[in-house]
Design an enzyme around this catalytic site. Sequence first.
Site, PDB file in Angstrom:
ATOM      1  CG  ASN A 195      -0.388  -0.098   2.529  1.00  0.00           C
ATOM      2  OD1 ASN A 195       0.546  -0.867   2.764  1.00  0.00           O
ATOM      3  ND2 ASN A 195      -0.913   0.674   3.476  1.00  0.00           N
ATOM      4  CD  GLU A 230      -1.435   5.133   4.825  1.00  0.00           C
ATOM      5  OE1 GLU A 230      -2.020   4.221   5.404  1.00  0.00           O
ATOM      6  OE2 GLU A 230      -0.878   6.083   5.425  1.00  0.00           O
ATOM      7  CB  CYS A 290      -5.180  -1.356  -2.267  1.00  0.00           C
ATOM      8  SG  CYS A 290      -6.563  -0.424  -1.589  1.00  0.00           S
ATOM      9  CD  GLU A 332      -5.292  -6.064  -1.454  1.00  0.00           C
ATOM     10  OE1 GLU A 332      -5.827  -6.595  -0.477  1.00  0.00           O
ATOM     11  OE2 GLU A 332      -4.995  -4.855  -1.485  1.00  0.00           O
ATOM     12  CB  CYS A 385     -10.788  -2.426  -0.009  1.00  0.00           C
ATOM     13  SG  CYS A 385     -10.117  -1.953  -1.629  1.00  0.00           S
ATOM     14  CB  CYS A 407      -8.511  -4.712  -3.768  1.00  0.00           C
ATOM     15  SG  CYS A 407      -7.377  -3.297  -3.833  1.00  0.00           S
TER      16      CYS A 407
END
Length: 133
Positions: free
Chosen positions: A41, A43, A52, A54, A85, A88
């Site tokens: 990830n 940010e 993310c 993935e 999420c 994803c």
Amino acid sequence: MRDDLKSRALAVRENAHAPYSNFQVGAAICTPSGAIYAGCNVENVAYPEGTCAEAGAIAAMVADGAREIAEVYVVAGSPMPVTPCGGCRQKLAEFGAGDVRVTMATTGGVQQVMTLAELLPGAFGAAHMEGDA
């Protein structure tokens, strides 16, 4: 679950850029040929502009010319395995069949295994785009 998939996800997790949440996630995906792609990830202070883990792994796979996921491993430093999420899940379903195994794990070793179909029942797919019925 392939040990090399797990080790790649754990290793890439350490590279996560998570200065705001301090929640590092690593993901590794395997193609039918055995190639492994990893992502973490990333940010951004302008939420929700981060990426993310993935999605990063999928982007690396596509950039290398691969288009099919055979297995997924996601790991985070959480008390219970963290699921991908919703976005994803849809991204994984774009490149993986419903029976693709997704292992979700904690850095402490707790694991949960589900298929993509279990994670995203009724997934929106290419068949929905085939015109009027």
